[in-house]
Design a protein around this motif. Structure first.
Motif, PDB file in Angstrom:
ATOM      1  N   THR B  80      42.956  -0.518  38.201  1.00  7.17           N
ATOM      2  CA  THR B  80      41.978  -0.804  37.128  1.00  7.17           C
ATOM      3  C   THR B  80      41.085   0.201  36.736  1.00  7.17           C
ATOM      4  O   THR B  80      40.778   1.098  37.546  1.00  7.17           O
ATOM      5  N   TYR B  81      40.623   0.320  35.493  1.00  5.33           N
ATOM      6  CA  TYR B  81      39.486   1.138  35.172  1.00  5.33           C
ATOM      7  C   TYR B  81      38.769   0.660  33.797  1.00  5.33           C
ATOM      8  O   TYR B  81      39.565  -0.007  33.035  1.00  5.33           O
ATOM      9  N   SER B  82      37.564   0.598  33.844  1.00  6.81           N
ATOM     10  CA  SER B  82      36.869   0.341  32.807  1.00  6.81           C
ATOM     11  C   SER B  82      35.624   1.212  32.322  1.00  6.81           C
ATOM     12  O   SER B  82      35.157   2.038  33.311  1.00  6.81           O
ATOM     13  N   VAL B  83      35.265   1.181  31.348  1.00  6.26           N
ATOM     14  CA  VAL B  83      34.284   2.438  30.882  1.00  6.26           C
ATOM     15  C   VAL B  83      33.500   1.895  29.790  1.00  6.26           C
ATOM     16  O   VAL B  83      33.704   0.994  28.907  1.00  6.26           O
ATOM     17  N   ARG B  84      32.179   2.241  29.625  1.00  9.27           N
ATOM     18  CA  ARG B  84      31.416   2.058  28.809  1.00  9.27           C
ATOM     19  C   ARG B  84      30.600   3.263  28.296  1.00  9.27           C
ATOM     20  O   ARG B  84      30.192   3.989  28.931  1.00  9.27           O
ATOM     21  N   TYR B  85      30.700   3.383  26.874  1.00  8.64           N
ATOM     22  CA  TYR B  85      30.127   4.618  26.304  1.00  8.64           C
ATOM     23  C   TYR B  85      28.374   4.424  26.180  1.00  8.64           C
ATOM     24  O   TYR B  85      27.966   3.642  25.843  1.00  8.64           O
ATOM     25  N   GLU B  86      27.944   5.468  26.608  1.00  9.18           N
ATOM     26  CA  GLU B  86      26.512   5.533  26.925  1.00  9.18           C
ATOM     27  C   GLU B  86      25.933   6.405  25.947  1.00  9.18           C
ATOM     28  O   GLU B  86      24.755   6.151  25.432  1.00  9.18           O
ATOM     29  N   ASP B  87      26.478   7.415  25.426  1.00 11.05           N
ATOM     30  CA  ASP B  87      25.663   8.416  24.607  1.00 11.05           C
ATOM     31  C   ASP B  87      27.011   9.331  23.889  1.00 11.05           C
ATOM     32  O   ASP B  87      28.282   9.251  24.463  1.00 11.05           O
ATOM     33  N   ASN B  88      26.641  10.154  23.212  1.00  7.36           N
ATOM     34  CA  ASN B  88      27.345  11.005  22.365  1.00  7.36           C
ATOM     35  C   ASN B  88      28.051  12.001  23.030  1.00  7.36           C
ATOM     36  O   ASN B  88      27.054  12.981  23.678  1.00  7.36           O
ATOM     37  N   VAL B  89      28.883  12.681  22.669  1.00  3.19           N
ATOM     38  CA  VAL B  89      29.706  14.147  23.260  1.00  3.19           C
ATOM     39  C   VAL B  89      29.960  14.950  21.967  1.00  3.19           C
ATOM     40  O   VAL B  89      30.501  14.262  21.199  1.00  3.19           O
ATOM     41  N   PHE B  90      29.391  16.210  22.088  1.00  2.00           N
ATOM     42  CA  PHE B  90      29.833  17.048  20.894  1.00  2.00           C
ATOM     43  C   PHE B  90      30.749  18.412  21.227  1.00  2.00           C
ATOM     44  O   PHE B  90      30.798  18.649  22.209  1.00  2.00           O
ATOM     45  N   GLU B  91      31.394  18.941  20.221  1.00  4.79           N
ATOM     46  CA  GLU B  91      31.992  19.995  20.124  1.00  4.79           C
ATOM     47  C   GLU B  91      31.133  20.952  21.089  1.00  4.79           C
ATOM     48  O   GLU B  91      30.024  21.036  20.585  1.00  4.79           O
ATOM     49  N   GLY B  92      31.688  21.699  21.895  1.00  2.00           N
ATOM     50  CA  GLY B  92      30.862  22.745  22.558  1.00  2.00           C
ATOM     51  C   GLY B  92      30.135  22.044  23.939  1.00  2.00           C
ATOM     52  O   GLY B  92      30.032  22.982  24.825  1.00  2.00           O
ATOM     53  N   ASP B  93      30.187  20.908  24.104  1.00  2.00           N
ATOM     54  CA  ASP B  93      29.599  20.335  25.330  1.00  2.00           C
ATOM     55  C   ASP B  93      30.359  20.603  26.407  1.00  2.00           C
ATOM     56  O   ASP B  93      31.567  20.603  26.297  1.00  2.00           O
ATOM     57  N   SER B  94      29.899  20.562  27.491  1.00  2.00           N
ATOM     58  CA  SER B  94      30.558  20.661  28.687  1.00  2.00           C
ATOM     59  C   SER B  94      29.962  18.976  29.638  1.00  2.00           C
ATOM     60  O   SER B  94      28.943  18.887  29.311  1.00  2.00           O
ATOM     61  N   VAL B  95      31.233  18.414  29.973  1.00  2.00           N
ATOM     62  CA  VAL B  95      30.835  17.520  30.648  1.00  2.00           C
ATOM     63  C   VAL B  95      31.515  17.462  32.226  1.00  2.00           C
ATOM     64  O   VAL B  95      32.341  17.998  32.375  1.00  2.00           O
ATOM     65  N   THR B  96      30.986  16.618  33.042  1.00  2.00           N
ATOM     66  CA  THR B  96      31.300  16.409  34.261  1.00  2.00           C
ATOM     67  C   THR B  96      31.735  15.030  34.867  1.00  2.00           C
ATOM     68  O   THR B  96      30.721  14.008  34.597  1.00  2.00           O
ATOM     69  N   ALA B  97      32.672  14.791  35.253  1.00  2.00           N
ATOM     70  CA  ALA B  97      33.355  13.403  35.597  1.00  2.00           C
ATOM     71  C   ALA B  97      33.167  13.315  37.223  1.00  2.00           C
ATOM     72  O   ALA B  97      33.667  13.962  37.823  1.00  2.00           O
TER      73      ALA B  97
END
Lengths: 154, 139
Positions: B80-97
Motif C-alpha cells: 500500500t501507499y498513500s500520499v497527500r500533497y502539502e505544497d507545490n514543487v517547481f521546475e529547478g527545485d530539488s526534492v528529497t524523499a
C-alpha cells in the motif's frame, strides 16, 4: 453550493479499460528518473522474476485517469459548476499483484463521500472517489482512493 | 543496512532528486495528456500566480515511491501507499524523499514494514506526506 454527500455517495463513475504500452512505462521511468530497467525492458524484468516488463507503481493513477472520466467531468456530473476551484488533495493505493505492460486493466469507481469543512478561505468540500482495477481474468489488481478539495463558491 | 535490518524508528535511506528539469515536466505532460499549461508554459504559470512552472504531482510522488522501491525486491512488495500533497514543487527545485519505520511485523515470509513518508523541497518545506506498507524478505 456545497454538495450533499447523501445524494451522491455511491454514485458510479464512468468505467473503462486501459493497457499500459511499453513506451509509456519506459518514458514514465525516464520522466521520474527511475533507474530500474525492469520498467523499461522485458529481459530485465524477467531476470527479476516478472513475466514481462513492469509498470512503475506511480503509473497506477494514470491507468485510472485513462480508463475513467476526467476529474472535471466527474465534478460537473456531481453538480459542481465549472468555476469551482479544485485542488488535488491526495491519493492512496492497495496493490494485490504486480502491474505489467500490454495487460488490459478495467477500472470501476464510485463517489465514496463528500465532507464539508471550514477553512481560512471559507467552506470547502473534500470529495473522495474510490476505484477498483481488475486484470483480464477479473482478478483485483489494485484499489485506489482519491481526494479532491473543492471550493464551490470561488 | 538491509531493509530487513530496519527497526521501528529507523529512517529509510533517502533519495534526493536535484534540479527537476522542464524537459521531464514536458515529458510527463505529454504522457499524461495533461494540457494544463502551468506545467510547461512560463507565461501561463505566471498568470496563475506561480513563481515558475509547476511540477506535476505524479513526478514527485514517483520520487517518493522510488525511495520505497529501494527497500523491496519487486514492485508488488509495496503493498500500500498513500500520499497527500502539502505544497507545490517547481521546475529547478530539488526534492528529497525519505521515511521512517513506524511498525515492523514478522510474517511467514519476512517482515511487513509500515512507513511514514515525507518528501521535502530544498528549502525544507514538506511537499508530500504519506505512508506505505512494504514486504521485505527475512534474509
Amino acid at each position: 453550493m456545497n454538495m450533499n454527500s447523501e445524494n451522491v455517495s455511491g454514485k458510479p463513475l464512468p468505467g473503462g479499460e486501459f493497457t499500459v504500452k511499453r513506451w509509456m512505462a519506459y518514458l514514465w521511468a525516464d520522466a521520474t528518473r527511475n533507474d530500474d530497467d525492469a520498467f523499461r525492458h522485458e529481459e530485465i524484468a524477467r531476470e527479476r522474476g516478472a513475466s514481462r516488463q513492469l509498470v512503475p507503481p506511480g503509473l497506477a493513477q494514470q491507468i485510472i485517469n485513462e480508463a475513467s472520466a476526467r476529474v472535471a467531468d466527474v465534478l460537473k456530473d456531481i453538480g459542481y459548476d465549472l468555476e469551482s476551484t479544485v485542488l488535488f488533495g491526495g491519493q492512496g493505493f492497495e496493490f494485490h499483484r504486480s502491474l505489467y505492460v500490454d495487460e488490459p486493466y478495467s477500472v470501476e469507481g464510485q463517489v465514496k463521500d463528500i465532507v464539508t469543512k471550514q477553512g481560512g478561505s471559507g467552506e470547502f468540500d473534500i470529495v473522495t472517489l474510490e476505484y477498483e482495477v481488475f486484470d483480464d481474468d477479473r482478478n483485483l489488481a489494485y484499489t485506489s482512493d482519491k481526494q479532491l478539495i473543492v471550493y464551490p463558491d470561488s | 543496512m538491509k531493509a530487513n535490518e530496519l527497526s521501528e524508528g529507523d529512517r529509510i535511506p533517502e533519495k534526493t532528486y536535484e534540479n527537476i528539469s522542464i524537459d521531464e515536466m514536458r515529458l510527463m505532460s505529454a504522457i499524461m495528456r495533461d494540457y494544463n499549461p502551468v506545467h510547461f508554459d512560463p507565461k501561463a504559470a505566471e498568470r496563475s500566480g506561480y513563481p515558475k512552472r509547476l511540477t506535476q504531482g505524479p513526478i514527485f510522488t514517483s520520487y517518493t515511491t522510488q525511495a520505497v522501491l529501494e527497500l523491496v525486491e519487486q514492485p508488488y512488495d509495496i503493498r500500500t501507499y498513500s500520499v497527500r500533497y502539502e505544497d507545490n514543487v517547481f521546475e529547478g527545485d530539488s526534492v528529497t524523499a525519505s521515511g521512517t519505520v513506524v511498525e515492523k511485523q514478522a510474517t511467514d515470509d519476512g517482515y511487513l514494514l509500515t512507513l511514514d513518508l515525507e518528501t521535502t523541497r530544498g528549502d525544507g518545506t514538506v511537499v508530500l506526506s504519506g505512508s506505505a506498507t512494504v514486504r521485505v524478505p527475512s534474509e
